[in-house]
Design a protein around this motif. Structure first.
Motif, mmCIF file in Angstrom:
data_model
loop_
_atom_site.group_PDB
_atom_site.id
_atom_site.type_symbol
_atom_site.label_atom_id
_atom_site.label_comp_id
_atom_site.label_asym_id
_atom_site.label_seq_id
_atom_site.Cartn_x
_atom_site.Cartn_y
_atom_site.Cartn_z
ATOM 1 N N SER A 147 9.476 -5.877 9.930
ATOM 2 C CA SER A 147 8.118 -5.382 9.964
ATOM 3 C C SER A 147 8.291 -3.919 9.182
ATOM 4 O O SER A 147 9.284 -3.550 9.901
ATOM 5 N N GLY A 148 7.442 -3.381 9.204
ATOM 6 C CA GLY A 148 7.739 -1.147 8.909
ATOM 7 C C GLY A 148 7.503 -0.882 10.557
ATOM 8 O O GLY A 148 8.490 -0.372 11.105
ATOM 9 N N THR A 149 6.903 -1.593 11.165
ATOM 10 C CA THR A 149 6.302 -1.438 12.687
ATOM 11 C C THR A 149 7.973 -1.069 13.439
ATOM 12 O O THR A 149 8.173 -0.707 13.851
ATOM 13 N N CYS A 195 10.006 1.216 12.764
ATOM 14 C CA CYS A 195 9.669 2.482 13.268
ATOM 15 C C CYS A 195 10.551 2.646 14.474
ATOM 16 O O CYS A 195 10.520 4.051 14.949
ATOM 17 N N TYR A 229 0.347 7.287 9.877
ATOM 18 C CA TYR A 229 1.049 5.418 10.383
ATOM 19 C C TYR A 229 2.537 5.069 10.579
ATOM 20 O O TYR A 229 2.857 5.135 9.606
ATOM 21 N N HIS A 230 2.671 4.875 11.504
ATOM 22 C CA HIS A 230 4.386 4.206 11.563
ATOM 23 C C HIS A 230 4.168 3.044 11.812
ATOM 24 O O HIS A 230 4.827 2.544 12.933
ATOM 25 N N GLY A 231 3.417 2.303 11.782
ATOM 26 C CA GLY A 231 2.767 0.813 12.667
ATOM 27 C C GLY A 231 2.087 0.865 13.832
ATOM 28 O O GLY A 231 1.942 1.930 13.995
ATOM 29 N N GLU A 234 5.838 10.126 6.613
ATOM 30 C CA GLU A 234 5.768 9.856 6.278
ATOM 31 C C GLU A 234 5.983 10.916 5.326
ATOM 32 O O GLU A 234 4.732 12.080 4.613
ATOM 33 N N ASN A 268 -1.466 6.501 4.416
ATOM 34 C CA ASN A 268 -2.178 6.192 4.833
ATOM 35 C C ASN A 268 -3.634 6.690 5.853
ATOM 36 O O ASN A 268 -4.623 6.507 6.547
ATOM 37 N N ASP A 282 9.617 8.521 7.167
ATOM 38 C CA ASP A 282 8.916 6.560 7.168
ATOM 39 C C ASP A 282 8.553 6.292 6.253
ATOM 40 O O ASP A 282 7.783 7.318 5.155
ATOM 41 N N VAL A 305 8.363 3.661 4.677
ATOM 42 C CA VAL A 305 7.271 1.192 4.628
ATOM 43 C C VAL A 305 7.152 2.255 3.089
ATOM 44 O O VAL A 305 6.988 0.685 2.511
ATOM 45 N N MET A 306 6.173 3.088 3.214
ATOM 46 C CA MET A 306 5.325 2.697 1.112
ATOM 47 C C MET A 306 6.237 3.692 0.776
ATOM 48 O O MET A 306 6.215 2.934 -0.743
ATOM 49 N N LYS A 349 7.954 -2.928 3.466
ATOM 50 C CA LYS A 349 6.653 -3.417 1.836
ATOM 51 C C LYS A 349 7.776 -3.811 0.783
ATOM 52 O O LYS A 349 8.785 -4.771 0.805
HETATM 53 C C1 LIG Z 1 2.784 -0.036 6.186
HETATM 54 C C2 LIG Z 1 3.351 0.942 6.853
HETATM 55 C C3 LIG Z 1 4.352 0.419 8.091
HETATM 56 C C4 LIG Z 1 3.851 -0.706 8.841
HETATM 57 O O1 LIG Z 1 4.868 -1.629 8.566
HETATM 58 P P1 LIG Z 1 3.874 -2.843 8.917
HETATM 59 O O2 LIG Z 1 5.408 -4.007 7.866
HETATM 60 O O3 LIG Z 1 2.695 -3.212 8.587
HETATM 61 O O4 LIG Z 1 4.496 -3.150 9.931
HETATM 62 C C5 LIG Z 1 4.679 1.729 8.772
HETATM 63 N N1 LIG Z 1 4.955 2.894 8.358
HETATM 64 C C6 LIG Z 1 4.133 3.171 6.856
HETATM 65 C C7 LIG Z 1 4.575 4.787 6.608
HETATM 66 C C8 LIG Z 1 3.248 2.215 6.512
HETATM 67 O O5 LIG Z 1 2.408 2.576 5.267
#
Ligand SMILES: *Cc1c(COP(=O)(O)O)cnc(C)c1O
Length: 428
Positions: A116-118, A121, A144-146, A206, A211, A239, A241-242, A267
């Protein structure tokens, strides 16, 4: 539209799952009403348990950049499943997707996959701390970083020095090591570095915030951040993730031509299966176990189904040379249409957009950080959300979320959406 079956399913879910959901924002707390229960999805559309159809602007919160049930991904998962779903041993597929990710993303030599992204990070921060032998990190309010402890920190009265936890269960000890800065405010970051000399392991950001709605970095902000980190022996963690594999093949690093020290993914990289990853130069990544002392592990990490889905997704994004241009054009079309409609309907608004990330804020002031993002007209957003839902348009049930545009959307879908937005903002 009727939501009879969804409402019944939500009542049943609430009896056995806290709040009826496995992730809080799904519960519609921000907008009122009960969530729709989705039965299936294809391309740009969601179908709920009451057989309503929706044009989807959330797309599983980002992963489905090519639309739902994208054929190559579904095929890869199906074929792979026949060979067994988890072994707890290395597989050739993991090397294949790692090599592809390294080819697409600049400045990284090695990548480790997680679930997962959580996790990505959380592991990146541990690695940064182990590598620099420092404890403190800087994060930005509204990013948001999880949900791991170090990141659930919000501004309090002492925000410029120590963060205070914004969730029970996060210890004050953990919170003290997370310093908070304001997004797009480099003076703020400089002050934190000055107040904590040789103590800051990493700055995590980010690169385009997604977020708190979509908040782009101001011109020069990421460059200045890079310079500050280099000057202080601090690692810069993007980060992504997005933004990773969404804003460009190589993510925000490529788009803004900035080198991060560690990059986090999630993601899109999993094609809709639970995947995260973090990556960096050899010098940093070699500190990870089993090569180095920083421990990180996972029973299902690199899971073959997840890797097969991720590989099919990345391969398409890597070979379709027009994909990012198409996403840009579709999102720009939506943006232009919204400007016209919201101006015509006398709505106070701001639209922020980078590539296929876009958000509408019901406030005429520029939205550049968490404070300005929070200033929007939330009451109006609720009405707006439910009006769109009634018209078969599914946007995030919260005023602080980005809309994710997918390649599956047609210009007809976008026109349908714009018409719905026109109806939802008349007589405002
Ligand atoms: C969604 C998100 C996360 C967390 O990812 P999960 O897969 O939900 O744990 C971390 N950082 C960013 C920038 C995100 O958008």
């Amino acid at each position: 539209m009727l939501y009879q079956r969804s409402s019944q399913l939500f009542i049943e879910a609430e009896k056995v799952i806290p709040g009826g959901v496995n992730s809080p924002v799904r519960a519609f707390k921000g907008v009122g009403g009960t969530p729709i229960f989705v039965k299936k999805a294809k391309g740009a559309y969601l179908y709920d348990e009451d057989d309503n159809q929706f044009i989807d602007y959330i797309n599983s919160w980002g992963p489905m950049i090519l639309g739902h049930a994208f054929e190559p991904v579904i095929e890869a998962i199906t074929e792979r499943a026949k060979l067994g779903t988890s072994f707890g041993t290395p597989t050739a597929l993991e090397t294949k997707i790692a090599a592809l990710a390294l080819e697409m993303v600049p400045n990284i030599d090695k990548i480790r996959f997680v679930n997962s992204g959580t996790e990505a990070c959380m592991s990146a921060i541990r690695l940064a701390r182990g590598y620099t032998k420092r404890d403190k990190i800087i994060k930005f309010a509204g990013c948001y970083h999880g949900h791991s402890d170090s990141f659930l920190i919000q501004a309090g009265s002492g925000a410029s020095t120590f963060g205070i936890p914004n969730s029970p269960g996060v210890t004050s000890g953990t919170a003290q090591d997370t310093l908070l800065a304001q997004y797009n405010n480099i003076q703020n970051v400089m002050a934190l570095f000055e107040a904590n000399p040789n103590e800051i392991a990493a700055v995590i950001i980010e690169p385009v915030a997604g977020n708190m709605g979509c908040v782009p970095p101001k011109e020069g902000f990421l460059e200045q951040l890079r310079a500050l980190c280099t000057a202080n022996g601090t690692l810069l963690i993007f980060d992504e993730v997005m933004t990773g594999f969404r804003l460009a093949r190589g993510g925000a690093q490529e788009l803004y031509n900035i080198t991060a020290d560690i990059v986090c993914f999630g993601k899109v990289i999993g094609g809709g299966l639970p995947v995260g990853a973090f990556a960096g130069r050899n010098e940093i990544m070699n500190h990870l176990a089993p090569l180095g002392p920083v421990y990180q592990a996972g029973t299902l990490s690199g899971n073959p189904l997840a890797m097969a889905a991720g590989y099919a997704m990345l391969e398409t994004l890597n070979t379709d040379r027009e994909i990012y241009q198409r996403l840009e054009e579709k999102t720009a079309y939506l943006e232009k249409g919204m400007h016209k409609i919201l101006t015509k309907n006398n709505v106070a608004y701001t639209i922020n957009r980078v590539g296929s990330m876009i958000s509408v804020h019901f406030d005429a002031q520029p939205v550049t950080d968490f404070d300005t993002a929070k200033a929007g007209d939330n009451a109006f957003f609720k009405t707006f959300f439910h009006n769109l839902l009634q018209s078969g348009i599914y946007i995030a049930p919260s005023a602080y979320e980005t809309w994710f545009i997918t390649d599956a959307l047609t210009y007809d879908d976008l026109d349908t959406t714009l018409n719905a937005i026109d109806r939802a903002t008349q007589n405002h």
